[in-house]
Design an enzyme around this catalytic site. Structure first.
Site, PDB file in Angstrom:
ATOM      1  N   HIS A 195     -15.680 -12.953   2.818  1.00  0.00           N
ATOM      2  CA  HIS A 195     -14.313 -12.420   2.867  1.00  0.00           C
ATOM      3  C   HIS A 195     -13.575 -12.856   4.130  1.00  0.00           C
ATOM      4  O   HIS A 195     -12.412 -12.524   4.315  1.00  0.00           O
ATOM      5  CB  HIS A 195     -14.329 -10.894   2.819  1.00  0.00           C
ATOM      6  CG  HIS A 195     -14.991 -10.337   1.601  1.00  0.00           C
ATOM      7  ND1 HIS A 195     -14.552 -10.645   0.331  1.00  0.00           N
ATOM      8  CD2 HIS A 195     -16.051  -9.515   1.460  1.00  0.00           C
ATOM      9  CE1 HIS A 195     -15.331 -10.015  -0.544  1.00  0.00           C
ATOM     10  NE2 HIS A 195     -16.246  -9.328   0.109  1.00  0.00           N
TER      11      HIS A 195
ATOM     12  N   ARG B 230      23.450   4.477  -5.003  1.00  0.00           N
ATOM     13  CA  ARG B 230      22.117   4.148  -5.522  1.00  0.00           C
ATOM     14  C   ARG B 230      21.497   5.364  -6.210  1.00  0.00           C
ATOM     15  O   ARG B 230      21.506   6.463  -5.672  1.00  0.00           O
ATOM     16  CB  ARG B 230      21.200   3.681  -4.373  1.00  0.00           C
ATOM     17  CG  ARG B 230      21.675   2.407  -3.665  1.00  0.00           C
ATOM     18  CD  ARG B 230      21.537   1.169  -4.528  1.00  0.00           C
ATOM     19  NE  ARG B 230      20.178   0.967  -5.041  1.00  0.00           N
ATOM     20  CZ  ARG B 230      19.248   0.296  -4.396  1.00  0.00           C
ATOM     21  NH1 ARG B 230      19.483  -0.235  -3.207  1.00  0.00           N
ATOM     22  NH2 ARG B 230      18.046   0.140  -4.932  1.00  0.00           N
TER      23      ARG B 230
ATOM     24  N   ARG C  36      -9.901  -7.939  -0.468  1.00  0.00           N
ATOM     25  CA  ARG C  36      -9.177  -7.977  -1.741  1.00  0.00           C
ATOM     26  C   ARG C  36      -8.181  -9.119  -1.854  1.00  0.00           C
ATOM     27  O   ARG C  36      -7.556  -9.306  -2.897  1.00  0.00           O
ATOM     28  CB  ARG C  36      -8.501  -6.623  -1.981  1.00  0.00           C
ATOM     29  CG  ARG C  36      -9.549  -5.550  -2.261  1.00  0.00           C
ATOM     30  CD  ARG C  36      -8.936  -4.199  -2.395  1.00  0.00           C
ATOM     31  NE  ARG C  36      -8.115  -4.089  -3.594  1.00  0.00           N
ATOM     32  CZ  ARG C  36      -7.431  -2.990  -3.909  1.00  0.00           C
ATOM     33  NH1 ARG C  36      -7.460  -1.945  -3.106  1.00  0.00           N
ATOM     34  NH2 ARG C  36      -6.717  -2.947  -5.001  1.00  0.00           N
TER      35      ARG C  36
ATOM     36  N   PRO D 209      -2.005  -1.389   5.656  1.00  0.00           N
ATOM     37  CA  PRO D 209      -1.416  -1.428   7.004  1.00  0.00           C
ATOM     38  C   PRO D 209       0.108  -1.408   6.921  1.00  0.00           C
ATOM     39  O   PRO D 209       0.695  -2.120   6.118  1.00  0.00           O
ATOM     40  CB  PRO D 209      -1.891  -2.765   7.571  1.00  0.00           C
ATOM     41  CG  PRO D 209      -2.958  -3.241   6.666  1.00  0.00           C
ATOM     42  CD  PRO D 209      -2.731  -2.606   5.337  1.00  0.00           C
ATOM     43  N   GLU D 210       0.730  -0.548   7.716  1.00  0.00           N
ATOM     44  CA  GLU D 210       2.183  -0.468   7.766  1.00  0.00           C
ATOM     45  C   GLU D 210       2.654  -0.958   9.139  1.00  0.00           C
ATOM     46  O   GLU D 210       1.848  -1.422   9.931  1.00  0.00           O
ATOM     47  CB  GLU D 210       2.630   0.970   7.489  1.00  0.00           C
ATOM     48  CG  GLU D 210       2.183   1.442   6.109  1.00  0.00           C
ATOM     49  CD  GLU D 210       2.756   2.802   5.741  1.00  0.00           C
ATOM     50  OE1 GLU D 210       3.758   3.217   6.337  1.00  0.00           O
ATOM     51  OE2 GLU D 210       2.185   3.451   4.856  1.00  0.00           O
TER      52      GLU D 210
END
Ligand SMILES: [Zn+2]
Length: 291
Positions: free
Chosen positions: A113, A172, A133, A2-3
């Protein structure tokens, strides 16, 4: 994983299920690395507390409690945060999807879970957090307590500007995509949206960050906001285990132009899209449109 758009979608749909309600009881699975705050302390700290607001910082959700404490939630890789009234076949394991009939697939009972279950005094739907997870995180912050995790986050991706990006990239040598994924620079950007924004801006993901011009930084920041806002509008990307709190699927994955489309023609010029590995993650781009 998920973002920002998925977390923001979760925030918007979860807020009505949390805000204004008082926690009656907290049930958890056994202590594990999922719990940054041990379950026994979580149970004690949250019982009787009312949630005043649900905020987002980067990919963290923060529930502001009526005593000034905060409940911080992170979905990790496979975290799911939803109402006990939600129905979705995405809550089932692949094996169950194969054996159960379509109607049975809609029911979900908390399993091993389902690490966090919040029951409320009003006896309405519970809020459950499930994570197969366990890369997700639950953290309780006492009133006034600071958090290094939250403090080290950079500017939220929806507020990121070209000027900020230009300043952060000077000198950078890391690839521009790796820099976009650095949560200390811009919080909330992940793999899908970094690839999509770089495609929109015409900048190759592997280019050294320091070699990206001011104009290109402006374009990247603008594209980033566009793809994130568009994804929020469509309910996020429903890939992997992500699902919204009401069980609905997002549809942004259908609008991807380059992410996970290696080998397909570029939507702009028709050239075959490529995939490269960059810092252990894959990046997708058009070798002709992006330089
Ligand atoms: Zn192209």
């Amino acid at each position: 994983m998920p973002e920002l758009p998925e977390v923001e979608t979760t925030r918007r749909r979860l807020a009505p299920l949390l805000v204004g309600r008082t926690v009656a009881e907290v049930r958890t699975t056994r202590p594990s690395y999922f719990f940054l705050t041990p379950p026994f302390r979580l149970r004690r700290a949250l019982a009787g507390r009312r949630v005043e607001r649900l905020e987002r910082r980067g990919k963290y959700l923060i529930g502001a409690l009526d005593d000034g404490g905060r409940l911080v939630l992170h979905l990790g890789m496979t975290g799911q945060l939803f109402s006990s009234a939600a129905t979705s076949h995405r809550l089932l394991r692949v094996a169950d999807r194969a054996i159960l009939g379509p109607e049975e697939q809609r029911r979900f009972a908390p399993d091993r879970h389902t690490h966090l279950r919040l029951r409320f005094r009003d006896a309405g739907p519970e809020v459950w957090m499930r994570d197969a997870r366990k890369f997700g995180k639950v953290l309780w912050l006492a009133p006034g307590e600071e958090s290094e995790r939250l403090d080290r986050l950079g500017t939220d991706a929806l507020a990121a500007t070209g000027a900020l990006l230009f300043a952060a990239t000077r000198g950078r040598v890391v690839a521009i995509k790796s820099l976009l994924l650095d949560q200390a620079v811009i919080a909330g950007v992940g793999n899908i949206y970094a690839d999509e924004a770089l495609f929109g801006a015409g900048v190759r993901p592997t280019r050294r960050a320091g070699r990206v011009s001011r104009t290109e930084c402006e374009r990247i920041a603008r594209e980033l906001r566009c793809v994130l806002e568009r994804s929020i509008e469509t309910g996020g990307s429903s890939i992997s285990d992500y699902l919204a709190p009401d069980g609905a699927d997002g549809t942004y994955q259908d609008e991807r132009r380059v992410y996970a489309r290696a080998g397909e023609p570029c939507p702009r010029c028709g050239t075959c899209l490529r995939r490269v590995v960059l810092g252990q993650r894959s990046a997708h781009y058009c070798p002709r449109c992006q330089c």
